[in-house]
Scaffold this active site. Structure first.
Site, PDB file in Angstrom:
ATOM      1  N   ASP A  53       3.255   9.392  -0.766  1.00 45.56           N
ATOM      2  CA  ASP A  53       2.091   8.630  -0.321  1.00 45.56           C
ATOM      3  C   ASP A  53       1.841   7.506  -1.314  1.00 45.56           C
ATOM      4  O   ASP A  53       1.920   7.730  -2.530  1.00 45.56           O
ATOM      5  CB  ASP A  53       0.860   9.547  -0.262  1.00 45.56           C
ATOM      6  CG  ASP A  53      -0.049   9.217   0.910  1.00 45.56           C
ATOM      7  OD1 ASP A  53      -0.076   8.041   1.306  1.00 45.56           O
ATOM      8  OD2 ASP A  53      -0.720  10.131   1.423  1.00 45.56           O
ATOM      9  N   HIS A  78       0.822  -1.224   0.000  1.00 42.98           N
ATOM     10  CA  HIS A  78       0.000   0.000   0.000  1.00 42.98           C
ATOM     11  C   HIS A  78       0.852   1.269   0.000  1.00 42.98           C
ATOM     12  O   HIS A  78       0.344   2.344  -0.279  1.00 42.98           O
ATOM     13  CB  HIS A  78      -0.924  -0.002   1.224  1.00 42.98           C
ATOM     14  CG  HIS A  78      -2.009  -1.033   1.130  1.00 42.98           C
ATOM     15  ND1 HIS A  78      -3.313  -0.721   0.839  1.00 42.98           N
ATOM     16  CD2 HIS A  78      -1.969  -2.381   1.250  1.00 42.98           C
ATOM     17  CE1 HIS A  78      -4.030  -1.825   0.804  1.00 42.98           C
ATOM     18  NE2 HIS A  78      -3.239  -2.851   1.056  1.00 42.98           N
TER      19      HIS A  78
HETATM   20  O1  LIG Z   1      -2.425   0.970  10.760  1.00 42.36           O
HETATM   21  P1  LIG Z   1      -1.830   2.313  11.063  1.00 42.36           P
HETATM   22  O2  LIG Z   1      -0.408   2.218  11.524  1.00 42.36           O
HETATM   23  O3  LIG Z   1      -2.699   3.117  11.998  1.00 42.36           O
HETATM   24  O4  LIG Z   1      -1.821   3.157   9.700  1.00 42.36           O
HETATM   25  C1  LIG Z   1      -2.946   3.273   8.826  1.00 42.36           C
HETATM   26  C2  LIG Z   1      -2.625   2.759   7.436  1.00 42.36           C
HETATM   27  O5  LIG Z   1      -1.665   3.628   6.854  1.00 42.36           O
HETATM   28  C3  LIG Z   1      -1.075   3.252   5.607  1.00 42.36           C
HETATM   29  O6  LIG Z   1      -2.011   3.420   4.539  1.00 42.36           O
HETATM   30  C4  LIG Z   1      -1.657   3.142   3.191  1.00 42.36           C
HETATM   31  O7  LIG Z   1      -2.734   2.532   2.508  1.00 42.36           O
HETATM   32  C5  LIG Z   1      -3.679   3.382   1.857  1.00 42.36           C
HETATM   33  C6  LIG Z   1      -4.662   2.501   1.109  1.00 42.36           C
HETATM   34  O8  LIG Z   1      -4.007   1.732   0.129  1.00 42.36           O
HETATM   35  C7  LIG Z   1      -2.954   4.329   0.896  1.00 42.36           C
HETATM   36  O9  LIG Z   1      -3.906   5.194   0.280  1.00 42.36           O
HETATM   37  C8  LIG Z   1      -1.942   5.152   1.688  1.00 42.36           C
HETATM   38  O10 LIG Z   1      -1.199   5.944   0.775  1.00 42.36           O
HETATM   39  C9  LIG Z   1      -0.984   4.257   2.438  1.00 42.36           C
HETATM   40  O11 LIG Z   1      -0.192   5.092   3.291  1.00 42.36           O
HETATM   41  C10 LIG Z   1      -0.526   1.844   5.726  1.00 42.36           C
HETATM   42  O12 LIG Z   1       0.080   1.443   4.497  1.00 42.36           O
HETATM   43  C11 LIG Z   1      -1.577   0.866   6.188  1.00 42.36           C
HETATM   44  O13 LIG Z   1      -1.013  -0.432   6.348  1.00 42.36           O
HETATM   45  C12 LIG Z   1      -2.105   1.334   7.531  1.00 42.36           C
HETATM   46  O14 LIG Z   1      -3.145   0.490   7.979  1.00 42.36           O
HETATM   47  O1  UDP Z   2     -10.653  11.643  10.914  1.00 38.12           O
HETATM   48  C1  UDP Z   2     -10.489  10.870   9.961  1.00 38.12           C
HETATM   49  C2  UDP Z   2      -9.363  10.945   9.097  1.00 38.12           C
HETATM   50  C3  UDP Z   2      -9.254  10.051   8.046  1.00 38.12           C
HETATM   51  N1  UDP Z   2     -10.212   9.099   7.838  1.00 38.12           N
HETATM   52  C4  UDP Z   2     -10.118   8.164   6.697  1.00 38.12           C
HETATM   53  O2  UDP Z   2      -8.850   7.499   6.699  1.00 38.12           O
HETATM   54  C5  UDP Z   2      -8.487   7.159   5.380  1.00 38.12           C
HETATM   55  C6  UDP Z   2      -7.063   7.610   5.125  1.00 38.12           C
HETATM   56  O3  UDP Z   2      -6.582   6.948   3.987  1.00 38.12           O
HETATM   57  P1  UDP Z   2      -5.402   7.538   3.122  1.00 38.12           P
HETATM   58  O4  UDP Z   2      -5.188   6.602   1.997  1.00 38.12           O
HETATM   59  O5  UDP Z   2      -5.691   8.945   2.710  1.00 38.12           O
HETATM   60  O6  UDP Z   2      -4.126   7.589   4.077  1.00 38.12           O
HETATM   61  P2  UDP Z   2      -3.531   6.548   5.151  1.00 38.12           P
HETATM   62  O7  UDP Z   2      -3.975   7.051   6.478  1.00 38.12           O
HETATM   63  O8  UDP Z   2      -4.060   5.194   4.826  1.00 38.12           O
HETATM   64  O9  UDP Z   2      -2.048   6.670   4.993  1.00 38.12           O
HETATM   65  C7  UDP Z   2      -9.505   7.810   4.449  1.00 38.12           C
HETATM   66  O10 UDP Z   2     -10.436   6.836   4.028  1.00 38.12           O
HETATM   67  C8  UDP Z   2     -10.161   8.858   5.353  1.00 38.12           C
HETATM   68  O11 UDP Z   2     -11.492   9.181   5.016  1.00 38.12           O
HETATM   69  C9  UDP Z   2     -11.317   9.018   8.670  1.00 38.12           C
HETATM   70  O12 UDP Z   2     -12.187   8.174   8.484  1.00 38.12           O
HETATM   71  N2  UDP Z   2     -11.415   9.902   9.709  1.00 38.12           N
END
Ligand SMILES: O=P(O)(O)OC[C@H]1O[C@H](O[C@H]2O[C@H](CO)[C@@H](O)[C@H](O)[C@H]2O)[C@H](O)[C@@H](O)[C@@H]1O
Ligand code: UDP
Length: 477
Positions: free
Chosen positions: A364, A156
């Site tokens: 990202d 991701h």
């Molecule tokens: O599980 P956390 O440590 O709380 O973090 C939340 C997620 O963050 C990252 O998100 C990635 O996946 C998104 C969907 O494909 C993508 O849009 C974003 O650019 C990525 O940063 C992480 O890769 C996930 O594993 C986490 O669950």
């Molecule tokens: O207060 C918040 C902030 C973020 N999001 C959700 O968290 C996801 C963030 O995904 P993104 O791919 O932008 O970044 P990541 O946190 O996975 O790196 C999106 O679906 C947002 O709508 C949410 O539900 N509540």
């Protein structure tokens, strides 16, 4: 249809306290429903010691198998190697990467333990789909335990350029582990190219065609599968939200003043301090907007035990106070900075009310917020997306105002351009982006990956001679 076994660090067990706002959890919840099977991973809970057996919960066709992690495992695997080594490295932040061997051992230990606990749950006809950087070695660990079933891995995050990856002491085993899967999925062409470069130049593997390569004794398919969103759901939520309390209250508080919005986990990869500095530059360079335009930054706390995340939080608190102190007035505050988490339905309403969506990560993987902002707009009066060229989403959303988040003057100019843009141009740009968001849905992402995974011959098919020529050589351990 054969069962699917999904493995991810976080498991979104319905109603669990540990469910997060992260994109991965949001994206996978619906994906499993249609195939049935198992979702295995960390429970999101910590205990004195890592649980001996997974906790099992059956919800409809899905078995949730989750493991509580002991403090040591949690610290070394999740806070440590995953989020202090791989995360900064994969986001080009070598300056923040920590290369502790102890954390690496913890990472290997938890992956090995997950493989041990998952192995007995896997059936002959299953297809296994592993997610993200926390679990790269899992496939190799499963192969070592005799799992021959088709296995796919989806990253991701970005995959870094070879020269950056080489800084990781364990880069060889990491890539060898990736070769234990049959299908590898990346967010963008850039990520795939970086991976193929490593295979070609560092491993000396054979790139057979655009999608297939042979390395470490295995034939692997590597492809781009950009993740999408359920645009229709977001759209409906945005329309509904206008009848609900939060969006109404925000609307009333704005009056006729335009709002710019940023929504990101509080993470240094999201470029929030750089965004605040660009906003300051915008107020400096375009003083007519003072007293009129505000920016609302929603940044729910994330990975709070990791030191680098504590630092970024302090930086942002200082910057927000400084900007409001310098530019604010008794009847207008330029920056609204909130670290609370909002429901996506509420965010949809906030997005619809915002004239500009500001999505400026330094790096990202995808950034689902960019797509959600587009899906939430009113087609007759859409807002403008200002998007970092370093977000995976920029590949599809090239009708946004693309910016370099490090170029504060450039971002300030884009914010101004977004605010003064004609309605015709706003509509034209939005129509182009909306079409892409609708077309590349979450369902399409899932189906494309699963189609590639299901095209891999199962051990049963290989043994019975079907697809013999296409059969995949056994993993090299
Ligand atoms: O599980 P956390 O440590 O709380 O973090 C939340 C997620 O963050 C990252 O998100 C990635 O996946 C998104 C969907 O494909 C993508 O849009 C974003 O650019 C990525 O940063 C992480 O890769 C996930 O594993 C986490 O669950
Ligand atoms: O207060 C918040 C902030 C973020 N999001 C959700 O968290 C996801 C963030 O995904 P993104 O791919 O932008 O970044 P990541 O946190 O996975 O790196 C999106 O679906 C947002 O709508 C949410 O539900 N509540």
């Amino acid at each position: 249809m054969s069962r699917l076994v999904v493995v991810s660090n976080r498991v979104a067990v319905p109603d669990a306290q540990s469910a997060t706002s992260g994109g991965l959890a949001v994206a996978l919840r619906d994906a499993l429903q249609s195939c049935g099977g198992i979702w295995f991973g960390w429970s999101g809970r910590t205990a004195a010691h890592t649980a001996d057996e997974p906790t099992i919960a059956q919800v409809g066709p899905v078995t949730y198998a989750t493991v509580d992690l002991g403090r040591k495992d949690y610290n070394e695997y999740y806070n440590g190697f995953a989020n202090r080594t791989l995360w900064p490295l994969f986001h080009y932040r070598l300056d923040l990467a920590d290369f502790s061997h102890e954390n690496y051992q913890g990472y290997r230990r938890v992956n090995s333990l997950f493989a041990e606990k998952l192995r007995p749950l896997i059936e002959d006809d299953d297809h296994v789909w592993v997610h993200d950087y926390h679990l790269i070695p899992l496939g190799l660990e499963l192969r070592a335990r005799g799992v021959e079933q088709p296995m796919g891995f989806y990253l991701h995050t970005p995959f870094p350029a070879m020269e950056v990856l080489l800084a990781l002491p364990s880069h060889e085993l990491l890539v060898k582990s990736l070769c234990a899967y049959d299908v590898l999925g990346f967010q963008t062409e850039n990520d795939l190219r970086a991976f193929r470069d490593y295979i070609h130049y560092e491993v000396g593997g054979d790139l057979l065609d655009d999608r297939t390569f042979q390395a470490h004794g295995r034939l692997v398919r590597a492809e781009v599968f950009p993740i999408g969103i359920e645009a229709g759901q977001m759209e409906a939520a945005a329309e509904r939200a206008m009848e609900l309390g939060a969006a109404r209250r925000l609307d009333r508080s704005l009056g006729t003043r335009p709002l710019m919005i940023g929504v990101d986990r509080l993470d240094y990869s999201k470029g929030i301090p750089e965004r605040f500095r660009s906003f300051e530059r915008f107020l400096d360079t375009y003083p007519d907007h003072r007293g009129q335009v505000s920016m609302m930054q929603i940044a729910p706390l994330s990975r709070s035990e990791v030191p680098e995340y504590k630092t970024i939080r302090e930086t942002l608190e200082g910057l927000a106070g400084y900007i409001n102190g310098r530019y604010g007035d008794f009847d207008w505050m330029p920056l609204h900075y909130l670290t609370k988490n909002f429901q996506r339905e509420t965010l949809a309403g906030f997005f619809r009310l915002s004239r500009v969506g500001v999505v400026t990560p330094l790096r990202d993987g995808m950034n689902l917020v960019a797509k959600e902002y587009v899906a939430s707009q009113d087609p007759n009066y859409p807002g403008v997306l200002v998007l970092s060229r370093f977000a995976g989403a920029a590949r599809e959303l090239d009708a946004a105002l693309l910016v370099n988040p490090l170029d504060h003057d450039g971002v300030a100019a884009a914010l101004n351009k977004a605010l003064i843009m004609s309605l015709d141009e706003r509509r034209e740009r939005w129509n182009a982006m909306y079409a892409r968001v609708r077309e590349n849905s979450l369902e399409r992402w899932r189906e494309r990956f699963l189609t590639a995974l299901r095209a891999v011959p199962t051990p049963l098919a290989v043994r019975s001679g079907a697809d013999a020529e296409a059969s995949v050589p056994a993993a090299v351990l």
